[in-house]
Enzyme design. Structure first.
Site: not given
Ligand code: GLU
Length: 492
Positions: A262-264, A266-267
């Site tokens: 997810s974006k989270r 990945a960040d």
């Protein structure tokens, strides 16, 4: 060759094109190229609340960067246009009307509060999330429950309403997905999907079906998250008397630590999400494309390195995997290094120029090409060349750990002696500089290592890099000599 397909990439312009979106676009592109078919870009911009004006430009830039040339789309046009859903509203209105007239959809007037009240009424332990469906629509305010004149009066009054799909009770919808094989859904698990929202805009589901049909799309390749939408879509195809496209749903992209990327997540792991970030981080588009191609598909051979045309040749929808594909930045970097090796030193110099000049100021072409040639095999990204600042300017400092380990009591004297020999060389090249060092080692009865390492530190400020003699030649005779003498003075 399989029949020519018409495929589409159908992003919603809600933000920057992300890496998963590029993978979807790539697989569609490969299928189109392989069959001599058409690759279409359709902008799915019916959700005005999530619309981001810059997104379309970013999508186009991302596809162009990756080399995925479009055959039809909002910029170049085509016979099946317009290619933005916001410009095709009449088509959706017509389809919605046909569905309602045929009894496959209906008008519903319920407010959000009324729907919430129904759910609260119906909620049980066995059924924690009641839906608006065959089991509940009979108790709601819609054109199936209200008298026809009441419905007509409300509509004439401009009452807020939506159009919902009338999902039949107790049917099994079965279809063949080219990746997953036979898939079945029980309609009891499918909601009466909203097809037209109260603002008159179609939802994704209606617009997607109408456009895939109207644009003659033969094959849909998209992310697994859309699989559960298929029964709704197939009900619409059936009701409208249209033939659905072939379907292929791509496996999820997984985080290196497991679970969906997810974006989270990945960040948290420092993995870039948007294609623009990969571009800015200095990845080669060919490497990103190669990496993404293998993130969910395998060629069935050991071959790992592919150009885009090679991928188009080898690609096979039937070899797309069903299980999640694990993302790995290390793997991408490996691909990047491999694709760099295929470029000429001039091309690398070109790509590295900006980073190098940011680090050390203007650099002449030939110096940049010499540096690229020297470091070619060692670069992960072209921009890494900027780390070898010593190829363009005198080192400002000497790596302290390297000095501690490599700079001995006799280093200054040996480095000075070597500088004298190098200065005296009539021909300055790899062979003569190496011979000069051997002679010095013999004359001083010192091991080669006692000279090589301090000389490298003196000339580059570091303990790592390309071969020393190649590096000396790249730095130049005068500069090498001056650097050696300066280091001997400074390090003592
Ligand atoms: N607009 C959808 C998306 O953003 C398209 C899904 C599909 O390909 O049907 O991914």
């Amino acid at each position: 060759m399989p029949d020519a397909v018409r495929v589409r990439f159908a992003p919603s312009p809600t933000g920057l094109l992300h890496i998963g979106g590029l993978r979807t676009a790539l697989y569609n592109y490969l299928l189109a190229r392989q069959t001599g078919g058409a690759f279409v870009l359709r902008i799915e911009d019916t959700d005005r609340s999530r619309y981001v004006p810059e997104a379309e430009q970013d999508i186009l830039a991302g596809l162009a960067w990756a080399g995925l040339a479009l055959d039809e789309g909002p910029t170049q046009g085509g016979d099946a246009g317009p290619y933005r859903q916001s410009e095709r509203r009449d088509l959706y209105a017509d389809a919605a009307r046909l569905l309602v007239e045929g009894g496959h959809a209906y008008v519903a007037f319920d407010t959000a509060d009324e729907i919430e009240a129904m759910k609260a009424r119906r909620r049980t332990d066995a059924n924690p999330t009641p839906g608006y469906d065959a089991s509940t629509r009979g108790e709601m305010a819609n054109s199936l429950t209200l008298p026809a004149d009441d419905v007509a009066a409300r509509l004439a009054d401009g009452a807020e309403h939506v159009v919902r799909l009338r999902v039949p009770e107790d049917q099994t919808i079965t279809f063949t997905d080219r990746v997953r094989g036979e898939v079945s859904f029980d309609t009891a698990t499918v909601d009466d999907q909203v097809l037209v929202k109260s603002d008159g805009m179609p939802t994704y589901h209606l617009a997607n079906v109408v456009d895939d049909h109207a644009m003659g799309i033969t094959d849909v390749i998209r992310g697994e998250e859309w699989l559960s939408s298929v029964p709704k879509h197939l009900l619409m195809y059936r009701a409208l008397g249209w033939t659905p496209p072939r379907l292929a749903h791509l496996p999820l992209i997984l985080s290196p630590t497991g679970g969906k990327l997810s974006k989270r997540s990945a960040d948290r792991l420092g993995i870039p999400v948007s294609v623009a970030q990969y571009r800015e981080a200095g990845f080669e588009p060919e490497a990103v494309v190669n990496f993404l191609a293998l993130l969910g598909w395998n060629p069935g051979t050991d071959q790992e390195l592919f150009t885009l045309p090679e991928l188009a040749e080898a690609f096979d929808v039937e070899r797309i995997g069903t299980s999640g594909a694990q993302f790995s930045l290390d793997k991408l970097e490996w691909f990047n290094g491999q694709h760099l090796r295929r470029l000429s030193s001039e091309e690398i110099a070109d790509r590295a120029r900006q980073s190098v000049e940011t680090a050390v100021g203007p650099v002449p072409d030939d110096a940049l090409v010499t540096a690229a040639e020297l470091m070619h095999e060692r670069l992960t990204k072209a921009s890494d060349l900027a780390q070898a600042t010593y190829l363009f300017q005198d080192p400002e400092a000497y790596d302290p750990a390297g000095v501690k380990k490599r700079w001995k009591d006799d280093s200054a004297a040996l480095v000075r002696a070597y500088a004298d020999r190098v200065e005296a060389l009539e021909t300055f090249d790899i062979e003569t500089t190496e011979a000069a060092m051997r002679e010095l080692a013999e004359a001083e009865d010192a091991g080669f290592g006692r000279i090589v390492h301090p000389v490298r530190l003196a000339v580059t400020g570091t303990t790592v890099g390309a071969g020393l003699f190649e590096t000396l030649v790249a730095v130049g005779q005068d500069a090498s000599v001056a650097r050696m003498r300066r280091a001997a003075d400074r390090l003592g």
